[in-house]
Structure formats: structure tokens, C-alpha cells
Design a protein around this motif. Structure first.
Motif, PDB file in Angstrom:
ATOM      1  N   GLU A 146       6.304 -12.849  -0.497  1.00  0.00           N
ATOM      2  CA  GLU A 146       6.905 -11.100  -0.139  1.00  0.00           C
ATOM      3  C   GLU A 146       5.960 -10.607   0.913  1.00  0.00           C
ATOM      4  O   GLU A 146       5.066 -11.081   1.294  1.00  0.00           O
ATOM      5  N   PHE A 147       6.823  -9.990   1.729  1.00  0.00           N
ATOM      6  CA  PHE A 147       6.250  -9.257   2.814  1.00  0.00           C
ATOM      7  C   PHE A 147       6.613  -7.538   2.646  1.00  0.00           C
ATOM      8  O   PHE A 147       7.614  -7.277   2.434  1.00  0.00           O
ATOM      9  N   ARG A 148       5.296  -6.939   2.634  1.00  0.00           N
ATOM     10  CA  ARG A 148       5.439  -5.494   2.413  1.00  0.00           C
ATOM     11  C   ARG A 148       4.996  -4.857   3.448  1.00  0.00           C
ATOM     12  O   ARG A 148       3.838  -5.090   4.106  1.00  0.00           O
ATOM     13  N   VAL A 149       5.600  -3.603   3.882  1.00  0.00           N
ATOM     14  CA  VAL A 149       5.079  -2.560   4.821  1.00  0.00           C
ATOM     15  C   VAL A 149       5.014  -1.084   4.156  1.00  0.00           C
ATOM     16  O   VAL A 149       5.882  -0.670   3.723  1.00  0.00           O
ATOM     17  N   VAL A 150       3.875  -0.772   4.422  1.00  0.00           N
ATOM     18  CA  VAL A 150       3.700   0.624   3.958  1.00  0.00           C
ATOM     19  C   VAL A 150       2.786   1.417   4.839  1.00  0.00           C
ATOM     20  O   VAL A 150       2.480   1.343   5.715  1.00  0.00           O
ATOM     21  N   SER A 151       2.910   2.956   4.072  1.00  0.00           N
ATOM     22  CA  SER A 151       1.978   3.878   4.960  1.00  0.00           C
ATOM     23  C   SER A 151       0.892   4.046   4.308  1.00  0.00           C
ATOM     24  O   SER A 151       0.605   3.902   3.145  1.00  0.00           O
ATOM     25  N   ALA A 152      -0.224   4.353   5.345  1.00  0.00           N
ATOM     26  CA  ALA A 152      -1.619   4.630   4.650  1.00  0.00           C
ATOM     27  C   ALA A 152      -1.876   5.846   3.761  1.00  0.00           C
ATOM     28  O   ALA A 152      -2.757   6.202   3.128  1.00  0.00           O
ATOM     29  N   GLY A 153      -0.596   6.653   4.122  1.00  0.00           N
ATOM     30  CA  GLY A 153      -0.803   7.825   3.298  1.00  0.00           C
ATOM     31  C   GLY A 153      -0.198   7.710   1.790  1.00  0.00           C
ATOM     32  O   GLY A 153      -0.230   8.621   1.013  1.00  0.00           O
ATOM     33  N   ASP A 154       0.389   6.404   1.629  1.00  0.00           N
ATOM     34  CA  ASP A 154       0.766   6.222   0.290  1.00  0.00           C
ATOM     35  C   ASP A 154      -0.414   5.936  -0.615  1.00  0.00           C
ATOM     36  O   ASP A 154      -1.164   5.066  -0.518  1.00  0.00           O
ATOM     37  N   GLU A 155      -0.449   6.829  -1.563  1.00  0.00           N
ATOM     38  CA  GLU A 155      -1.937   6.617  -2.501  1.00  0.00           C
ATOM     39  C   GLU A 155      -1.889   5.457  -3.167  1.00  0.00           C
ATOM     40  O   GLU A 155      -2.996   4.959  -3.711  1.00  0.00           O
ATOM     41  N   SER A 156      -0.634   4.657  -3.430  1.00  0.00           N
ATOM     42  CA  SER A 156      -0.850   3.492  -4.266  1.00  0.00           C
ATOM     43  C   SER A 156      -0.931   2.089  -3.475  1.00  0.00           C
ATOM     44  O   SER A 156      -0.468   1.097  -3.869  1.00  0.00           O
ATOM     45  N   ALA A 157      -1.036   2.538  -2.222  1.00  0.00           N
ATOM     46  CA  ALA A 157      -1.125   1.321  -1.283  1.00  0.00           C
ATOM     47  C   ALA A 157      -2.136   0.118  -1.628  1.00  0.00           C
ATOM     48  O   ALA A 157      -3.155   0.506  -1.878  1.00  0.00           O
ATOM     49  N   GLY A 158      -1.665  -0.894  -2.012  1.00  0.00           N
ATOM     50  CA  GLY A 158      -2.439  -1.874  -2.328  1.00  0.00           C
ATOM     51  C   GLY A 158      -2.839  -1.912  -3.839  1.00  0.00           C
ATOM     52  O   GLY A 158      -3.365  -3.074  -4.494  1.00  0.00           O
ATOM     53  N   ARG A 159      -2.626  -1.119  -4.574  1.00  0.00           N
ATOM     54  CA  ARG A 159      -2.970  -0.981  -5.894  1.00  0.00           C
ATOM     55  C   ARG A 159      -2.316  -1.796  -6.894  1.00  0.00           C
ATOM     56  O   ARG A 159      -1.113  -1.950  -6.913  1.00  0.00           O
ATOM     57  N   GLY A 160      -2.985  -2.731  -7.746  1.00  0.00           N
ATOM     58  CA  GLY A 160      -2.515  -3.526  -8.306  1.00  0.00           C
ATOM     59  C   GLY A 160      -1.767  -4.866  -7.721  1.00  0.00           C
ATOM     60  O   GLY A 160      -1.298  -5.854  -8.535  1.00  0.00           O
TER      61      GLY A 160
END
Length: 493
Positions: A146-160
């Protein structure tokens, strides 16, 4: 290539090898140029052939990397390509790219989607078939990758998550508590995972600056990519006779051409004070010269160097610093910037200065509630010959004033327009900060605290035009000192 998962997995085992047949290139570089397409400056699609900056990064790349760069060097694209290839050649891979804004995340994701859309049809219909491609996620079920792109402003970034490849883009511009966000992402990275932090500079403070400073001791490889590594950064050649000393020095040190100096002059004219931020030339000076510091950086850093051997008396676990004790007959001001207190709240601060000279004598900074701050302030003021106490009455200040008067029975309190305390307003704030800035240049020896000066260094002008602490930094010592000096100026005329 027919898209067979086994064939791709075999390539995944040798991505970083450099067989003789590739004449010094890695398998990854060969696959990037063979399989991946990018949209170049003229709008056309072309094979991803590594440029000078990308090759420089690839040659020194390690498991953990930090990249300080000029703008538009192609590094984000190259890292996206590298991690995309690892995602589709190493089964069970999760790649996460984190951008500073949602718009930037969407732009990176479009680049990754373009990589996939231009693969050979056999691959797209075979092992690299994509079962999900929403606004920031691509899933390859045949590879369990899987390849994901997220924003640093997303509080759940990386969680779990359990991440194999982590790319953090423009870290110097991440919103909120960037260090906490990065810590959470690193916690999700596997021990064997690969990590790249990259950014253009944005002031000598904050998460990215701190990461750059401690990189070598942490086993992270530093990559500095100045603007002249980008071949497109050229314009009309300048006349040799017009060369300035700094231009001649740059040409001699780095072999620059007159066309590159012409480009540099264009950048200076267009970007002015932001030139060093957008088009970095020196891995140390670019931090100092970038960012919109409100105060004079050279004056601050010169004074900080003078104070390197200064050793104040420290009390209360370093919260209270004292340089000069009270002297009989002298008058003092204690200025207080209040906060809500609590173990994770903002700091409160108090500055003690001589009334006659403005010389800093002591400084208190701590996470103190209103009652505790009132008590500490009263004790400090009593120590300094019953000093005049100036409390900012905005927000929590009214509570501190009430405790000083009603509980501590301290009466020597500053009044403004018939009211106890100092009111910071849209009119008084710019004036008091401007006056402090002038003192930092004209009388830097008034200031003894490296803690205060460090706050001055990270006191910036934001995009909205407001002067305040940079994200993740503090300004309580600055505001207390600005208030102290403003009241002193008012009293001595």
C-alpha cells in the motif's frame, strides 16, 4: 515485463545493487527511467531520468536521511519514485508520504498515480493491479502492499500503522507540534524501515532545524542540495565587469557560470529577503537568513556569543535565573507575562530590570498557575527592594493581580489609565516590540539571558503579518521584557 509478482519480488531484492551492465547505476535508477514517467516543466511526459541533485542524493542515501534543499530540485519526486518502486517490488510494504499541507499531499499523490498509470499494461493488469485509489491511498492486493499520502495536519497520521518507507516533506513548514507528529510517525516505522526528511529552510528554529543539527550524532545522513545543482537555474549571462565580490567568491568556490550568476541576480530581485530560504546556498547560513525574524538576527547572535561563558545563579531547577542581585537604594521593575499554568500549558515569565538603566537582573520562567505565579512574583519583587510589579492584565493577568493584592498583600502595582496592570492592545503591542528590537541593536549589553535571546531568534512575522513565536516555540520571556522596557521608558521619560 509481464507483471508477474514473483518477477517483481526478485527485483525488490536487488533494487540497490549496481551491476556492471548498468554502468554504475542502481537497479532502482534503471527501473525509474524504464518504467516511470513524470510531467516536466514544459508539460510533457518523460522518463524519470535522475538529475544532478537526485543522483547526489542516491549516491549517499542511507537508511535514515535528512535533506536540506533549494526549491524545486526534484527530490520529492525522486523519493516518491523510489518508494513507489519499493512498494510494488517488495510484498507486504506500506509506504507513507507526509506533506505539509493537504494541497501538497494531493500534488504528491497525483505524481504517484501518474507513475502507476504509465506502467506497462501487463503490470497494471497483473501484480500491480490497484484495487483502491482514492484521494490519498493506493492498494495493491496481489502484493499486499500500500502507498499512502497524508497531510502533517492530519492528527491520525501514522497512528496504528506499521510503516516500511516514510517520507516527510517540507518538515520546516509542518503545522502544529511538528516534533510530536514526527515522533508518532517514527514510532510506526519498522526497525529496518527507510526514512527521509526533506525541506527547504525556514528559520533557525523548529523541528526540521533541530533534526538537521543533531542528525550526525543520531546516525542520520545529511544531504545539502544548493540551487545550482538544478540545471534549469540559468538565465542571461552577466557582464564580468559587473561581478560583485560575493559573486566572484561563489563562482570560484563552486564553479558557477555567468549564466548562473544571472539567475541568482534574478532571484535576489524577485525574492529579496526570502532568496536564501527558497534558493539555499550554504547549509548553515540558509537557516539564519530564512524565516521572517522580527528582530535583528545578527545582533541577537552576536550577543549570544558574548554570553556563551555567562553562568547565572540558577534556582528552582533552572526556572529562576539571577545575574545581578538587588543593590540598596536602587529601584527595579518586575514585569509579568501570565499563562494558564499546568504541566503542558504555556509558560509564564517575569523579567526584573533596573529602572535607571534597563539592565536585566533576573528572569523567571515556568508553568505556573495564577496563585503560584502571584506568590513567586511577590517574593521576587520583595527581594528587589519592593519593585514595581507590572502584570499584563489580558487573559489570566486579572487573576494574578487579584491574588497579588488580596492574598499576597502586595501594593506596589503598576497602574495604567486608572486600572491596575498593563493592557497589551493592537496599538501597544507593535510599539513595545519595536522598542525592544531597537534596544537589542543599540544596547545589547542590557540583556543577560540566552533563554530570552533564543526566544527573540524565533520571534517571527507570520503570513498574516502578526509578530509572534514560531510554531512550537515560546515568546513569554520576550513579551515580559518588552513590557518591562516599555514601562521603564514611560517612567524615565
Amino acid at each position: 515485463m509481464d507483471g508477474d509478482a514473483g518477477e517483481l519480488a526478485e527485483l525488490g531484492l536487488v533494487l540497490d545493487q549496481r551491476p556492471p551492465s548498468l554502468h554504475g547505476e542502481s537497479v532502482m535508477q534503471f527501473l525509474a527511467e524504464t518504467l516511470l514517467r513524470v510531467r516536466v516543466r514544459d508539460g510533457n511526459l518523460k522518463p524519470l531520468s535522475a538529475n544532478v541533485a537526485q543522483r547526489a542524493f542516491e549516491e549517499r542515501r542511507a537508511q535514515h536521511n535528512i535533506v536540506l534543499k533549494a526549491r524545486q530540485m526534484g527530490i520529492s519526486t525522486w523519493i516518491a519514485a523510489r518508494f513507489f518502486l519499493k512498494t510494488i517490488t517488495v510484498p507486504g510494504t506500506l509506504t507513507v508520504q507526509v506533506a505539509h499541507t493537504r494541497q501538497a499531499a494531493e500534488a504528491i499523490f497525483r505524481t504517484v498515480q501518474r507513475f502507476w498509470a504509465n506502467l506497462p499494461e501487463a503490470m497494471r493488469e497483473g501484480a500491480v493491479r490497484c484495487s483502491l485509489a482514492n484521494a490519498g491511498q493506493m492498494v495493491f492486493p496481489a502484493l499486499d502492499s500500500e502507498f499512502r499520502v497524508v497531510s502533517a495536519g492530519d492528527e491520525s497520521a501514522g497512528r496504528g500503522l506499521t510503516i516500511q518507507n516514510l517520507h516527510c516533506s517540507e518538515v520546516a513548514r509542518w503545522p502544529g507540534d511538528a516534533a510530536a507528529t514526527l515522533a508518532g510517525l517514527r514510532a510506526a516505522l519498522t526497525p529496518a524501515g527507510e526514512c527521509v526528511l526533506e525541506s527547504t529552510p525556514n528559520g533557525a528554529w523548529g523541528c526540521f532545524y533541530e533534526e538537521w543539527q543533531r542528525a550526525e550524532s543520531a546516525g542520520v545522513v545529511r544531504h545539502f542540495l544548493p540551487w545550482w545543482m538544478e540545471g534549469a537555474y540559468r538565465s542571461r549571462a552577466v557582464d564580468v565587469a559587473s561581478l560583485r565580490d560575493d559573486e566572484r567568491a561563489l563562482m570560484a568556490a563552486h564553479g558557477l557560470t555567468l549564466e548562473q550568476i544571472g539567475f541568482r541576480r534574478g532571484v535576489e530581485a524577485s525574492y529579496r529577503g526570502l532568496a536564501a530560504q527558497e534558493y539555499a546556498e550554504d547549509a548553515e547560513r540558509c537557516f539564519r537568513q530564512s524565516g521572517e525574524c522580527v528582530f535583528d538576527v545578527d545582533a541577537i547572535e552576536a550577543r549570544m556569543r558574548e554570553l556563551e561563558l555567562s553562568a547565572p545563579r540558577m534556582e528552582q531547577n533552572g526556572s529562576l535565573l539571577t545575574w545581578l542581585p538587588a543593590l540598596p537604594g536602587k529601584k527595579y521593575i518586575v514585569a509579568v507575562d501570565t499563562a494558564g499554568g499546568g504541566s503542558t500549558g504555556d509558560y509564564a515569565a517575569a523579567q526584573v530590570i533596573e529602572l535607571a538603566t534597563g539592565l536585566q537582573c533576573a528572569e523567571l520562567q515556568g508553568r505556573l498557575g495564577t496563585l503560584e505565579l502571584a506568590r513567586e512574583t511577590a517574593e521576587l519583587a520583595m527581594e528587589y527592594n519592593r519593585a514595581l510589579v507590572v502584570v499584563e492584565r489580558n487573559n489570566h493577568g486579572a487573576g494574578v493581580i487579584a491574588y497579588l493584592d488580596g492574598v499576597e498583600r502586595y501594593r506596589n502595582l503598576y497602574e495604567q489609565d486608572g486600572q491596575t496592570g498593563w493592557l497589551t492592545t493592537a496599538a501597544t503591542r507593535p510599539a513595545m516590540l519595536a522598542a525592544l528590537g531597537a534596544l537589542l541593536v543599540e544596547q545589547p549589553d542590557l540583556f543577560q539571558s540566552r533563554r530570552l535571546l533564543a526566544e527573540c531568534r524565533t520571534f517571527v512575522r507570520t503570513r498574516s503579518g502578526r509578530a509572534e513565536a514560531a510554531g512550537g516555540e515560546h515568546d513569554d520571556c520576550v513579551m515580559a521584557m518588552a513590557m518591562a522596557q516599555a514601562v521603564r521608558a514611560e517612567m524615565v521619560g
